[in-house]
Motif scaffolding. Structure first.
Motif, PDB file in Angstrom:
ATOM      1  N   ALA A   1     -20.405  -5.915  35.138  1.00 20.09           N
ATOM      2  CA  ALA A   1     -18.995  -5.884  35.548  1.00 20.09           C
ATOM      3  C   ALA A   1     -18.561  -7.232  36.100  1.00 20.09           C
ATOM      4  N   LYS A   2     -19.429  -7.883  36.857  1.00 23.51           N
ATOM      5  CA  LYS A   2     -19.107  -9.205  37.386  1.00 23.51           C
ATOM      6  C   LYS A   2     -18.985 -10.229  36.256  1.00 23.51           C
ATOM      7  N   THR A   3     -19.808 -10.064  35.223  1.00 26.12           N
ATOM      8  CA  THR A   3     -19.795 -10.998  34.102  1.00 26.12           C
ATOM      9  C   THR A   3     -18.522 -10.889  33.276  1.00 26.12           C
ATOM     10  N   VAL A   4     -17.995  -9.665  33.091  1.00 25.22           N
ATOM     11  CA  VAL A   4     -16.818  -9.483  32.228  1.00 25.22           C
ATOM     12  C   VAL A   4     -15.502  -9.611  32.995  1.00 25.22           C
ATOM     13  N   ALA A   5     -15.571  -9.809  34.311  1.00 27.21           N
ATOM     14  CA  ALA A   5     -14.363 -10.058  35.100  1.00 27.21           C
ATOM     15  C   ALA A   5     -13.939 -11.522  34.922  1.00 27.21           C
TER      16      ALA A   5
ATOM     17  N   LEU B   1     -21.920 -11.531  26.877  1.00 30.95           N
ATOM     18  CA  LEU B   1     -20.711 -10.944  27.445  1.00 30.95           C
ATOM     19  C   LEU B   1     -19.791 -12.041  27.954  1.00 30.95           C
ATOM     20  N   LYS B   2     -18.499 -11.751  27.910  1.00 28.48           N
ATOM     21  CA  LYS B   2     -17.506 -12.724  28.370  1.00 28.48           C
ATOM     22  C   LYS B   2     -16.384 -12.003  29.094  1.00 28.48           C
ATOM     23  N   PRO B   3     -15.617 -12.723  29.901  1.00 26.74           N
ATOM     24  CA  PRO B   3     -14.489 -12.094  30.597  1.00 26.74           C
ATOM     25  C   PRO B   3     -13.558 -11.383  29.612  1.00 26.74           C
ATOM     26  N   GLY B   4     -13.154 -10.176  29.995  1.00 28.05           N
ATOM     27  CA  GLY B   4     -12.271  -9.385  29.154  1.00 28.05           C
ATOM     28  C   GLY B   4     -12.984  -8.354  28.309  1.00 28.05           C
ATOM     29  N   ASP B   5     -14.310  -8.451  28.185  1.00 23.08           N
ATOM     30  CA  ASP B   5     -15.053  -7.483  27.380  1.00 23.08           C
ATOM     31  C   ASP B   5     -15.070  -6.103  28.034  1.00 23.08           C
ATOM     32  N   VAL B   6     -15.160  -5.092  27.180  1.00 23.47           N
ATOM     33  CA  VAL B   6     -15.346  -3.714  27.633  1.00 23.47           C
ATOM     34  C   VAL B   6     -16.767  -3.298  27.268  1.00 23.47           C
ATOM     35  N   VAL B   7     -17.537  -2.885  28.270  1.00 25.17           N
ATOM     36  CA  VAL B   7     -18.948  -2.568  28.087  1.00 25.17           C
ATOM     37  C   VAL B   7     -19.192  -1.115  28.478  1.00 25.17           C
ATOM     38  N   ALA B   8     -20.044  -0.439  27.717  1.00 25.88           N
ATOM     39  CA  ALA B   8     -20.481   0.913  28.078  1.00 25.88           C
ATOM     40  C   ALA B   8     -21.954   0.857  28.438  1.00 25.88           C
ATOM     41  N   ASP B   9     -22.275   1.151  29.680  1.00 28.27           N
ATOM     42  CA  ASP B   9     -23.658   1.228  30.146  1.00 28.27           C
ATOM     43  C   ASP B   9     -24.072   2.681  30.045  1.00 28.27           C
ATOM     44  N   ILE B  10     -24.737   3.013  28.951  1.00 31.82           N
ATOM     45  CA  ILE B  10     -25.056   4.407  28.668  1.00 31.82           C
ATOM     46  C   ILE B  10     -26.300   4.817  29.446  1.00 31.82           C
ATOM     47  N   GLY B  11     -26.117   5.791  30.316  1.00 31.01           N
ATOM     48  CA  GLY B  11     -27.188   6.178  31.217  1.00 31.01           C
ATOM     49  C   GLY B  11     -27.342   5.141  32.304  1.00 31.01           C
ATOM     50  N   ALA B  12     -26.297   4.955  33.065  1.00 31.40           N
ATOM     51  CA  ALA B  12     -26.244   3.835  34.008  1.00 31.40           C
ATOM     52  C   ALA B  12     -27.175   3.979  35.193  1.00 31.40           C
ATOM     53  N   GLY B  13     -27.690   5.182  35.438  1.00 31.03           N
ATOM     54  CA  GLY B  13     -28.605   5.379  36.552  1.00 31.03           C
ATOM     55  C   GLY B  13     -27.995   4.925  37.860  1.00 31.03           C
ATOM     56  N   PRO B  14     -28.700   4.123  38.654  1.00 30.29           N
ATOM     57  CA  PRO B  14     -28.155   3.651  39.932  1.00 30.29           C
ATOM     58  C   PRO B  14     -27.255   2.430  39.790  1.00 30.29           C
ATOM     59  N   GLY B  15     -27.023   1.973  38.553  1.00 34.14           N
ATOM     60  CA  GLY B  15     -26.067   0.892  38.342  1.00 34.14           C
ATOM     61  C   GLY B  15     -26.638  -0.505  38.375  1.00 34.14           C
TER      62      GLY B  15
ATOM     63  N   GLY C   1     -10.495  -9.159  33.842  1.00 31.16           N
ATOM     64  CA  GLY C   1      -9.917  -8.561  32.657  1.00 31.16           C
ATOM     65  C   GLY C   1     -10.791  -7.574  31.928  1.00 31.16           C
ATOM     66  N   GLY C   2     -12.105  -7.615  32.167  1.00 35.53           N
ATOM     67  CA  GLY C   2     -13.003  -6.690  31.505  1.00 35.53           C
ATOM     68  C   GLY C   2     -13.383  -5.529  32.402  1.00 35.53           C
ATOM     69  N   LYS C   3     -14.158  -4.603  31.843  1.00 42.00           N
ATOM     70  CA  LYS C   3     -14.595  -3.445  32.625  1.00 42.00           C
ATOM     71  C   LYS C   3     -15.897  -2.908  32.056  1.00 42.00           C
ATOM     72  N   VAL C   4     -16.594  -2.159  32.876  1.00 39.73           N
ATOM     73  CA  VAL C   4     -17.831  -1.504  32.479  1.00 39.73           C
ATOM     74  C   VAL C   4     -17.691  -0.014  32.709  1.00 39.73           C
ATOM     75  N   TYR C   5     -17.905   0.765  31.656  1.00 39.82           N
ATOM     76  CA  TYR C   5     -18.002   2.211  31.798  1.00 39.82           C
ATOM     77  C   TYR C   5     -19.440   2.535  32.203  1.00 39.82           C
ATOM     78  N   ALA C   6     -19.631   3.061  33.395  1.00 39.22           N
ATOM     79  CA  ALA C   6     -20.946   3.529  33.830  1.00 39.22           C
ATOM     80  C   ALA C   6     -21.034   5.003  33.472  1.00 39.22           C
ATOM     81  N   VAL C   7     -21.801   5.309  32.441  1.00 35.71           N
ATOM     82  CA  VAL C   7     -21.835   6.664  31.885  1.00 35.71           C
ATOM     83  C   VAL C   7     -23.056   7.419  32.389  1.00 35.71           C
ATOM     84  N   GLU C   8     -22.812   8.560  32.980  1.00 33.94           N
ATOM     85  CA  GLU C   8     -23.864   9.445  33.467  1.00 33.94           C
ATOM     86  C   GLU C   8     -23.414  10.897  33.281  1.00 33.94           C
ATOM     87  N   ILE C   9     -24.374  11.798  33.199  1.00 33.99           N
ATOM     88  CA  ILE C   9     -23.995  13.214  33.158  1.00 33.99           C
ATOM     89  C   ILE C   9     -24.493  13.970  34.383  1.00 33.99           C
TER      90      ILE C   9
END
Length: 218
Positions: free
Chosen positions: A81-85, A60-74, A87-95
């Motif tokens: 998220a700290k790694t891609v900052a 991962l690098k700054p600016g990347d967009v990541v999807a954490d599928i089933g992020a649980g407690p994160g 400019g980047g972001k992490v989608y924490a996906v949960e239902i």
């Protein structure tokens, strides 16, 4: 009477509140969200996940967009998220909203502003954009009932050069006596092929003999 049902991704977990037996049968394994949070955040468990190792292999690098599928407690969402900052972001996906609320509290406590909370669906991550560079399924795929369908849905959110990483338990792992909760590399490769992806990298060295494969478009 409702209950919370989980289909987890290792430390990443997806849960859904279901109201009927028919709906409950759509996913595998059940436990209330607070129980999962306590279980998944145990210090000894987190220490054994090799989070830094996994993140380094994802390149991962700054600016990347990541999807954490089933992020649980994160536990993966926040360090990624700290790694891609910046400019980047992490989608924490949960239902299950309970997990998202928990992640939100942890992110605020750590001053992490680039985690985007996503209330997913049981068959689709329900992301707001089709802009994902890397999607991570950590110890979760084996809890999804329609694995092939979910992976195809995930593929539709990936950038042309995007990668999907799957980490799961081996057949002789902790679910060896629960055939419905076993996902092999061969099975995953078939589902990923149907979604238009092929394996491009494989890593070892994880606890419990977990397999770790990264896929990219064919």
């Amino acid at each position: 009477m409702t209950r919370t049902q989980r289909f987890a991704f290792g430390v990443a977990v997806v849960s859904v509140v279901v109201a009927t037996g028919a709906a409950a049968a759509r996913q595998l394994a059940s436990r209330p969200a607070p129980d999962w949070i306590a279980r998944l955040e145990r210090p000894e468990r987190v220490a054994g996940l090799k989070i830094d190792y996994i993140i380094s292999k994802l390149a991962l690098k700054p600016g990347d967009v990541v999807a954490d599928i089933g992020a649980g407690p994160g536990v993966f969402s926040l360090p990624m998220a700290k790694t891609v900052a910046p400019g980047g972001k992490v989608y924490a996906v949960e239902i299950d909203r309970a997990f998202l609320d928990h992640i939100d509290g942890r992110a605020k406590a750590q001053n992490v502003a680039n985690v985007k909370l996503v209330l997913g669906k049981v068959t689709d991550p329900n992301l707001p954009e089709r802009d994902v560079d890397v999607a991570l399924f950590h110890d979760v795929l084996h809890h999804i009932a329609d694995r092939a369908g979910y992976l195809k849905a995930m593929a539709s959110y990936m950038k042309p050069g995007g990668r999907i990483a799957i980490i799961d338990l081996p057949p002789n792992g902790s679910h060896k006596d629960e055939p419905a909760l076993i996902v092999t590399k061969e099975q995953a490769a078939g589902w990923m092929a149907d979604a238009g992806f092929k394996p491009v990298q494989e890593f070892d060295g994880l606890t419990e003999g977990k397999w770790f494969v990264v896929y990219a478009r064919r």
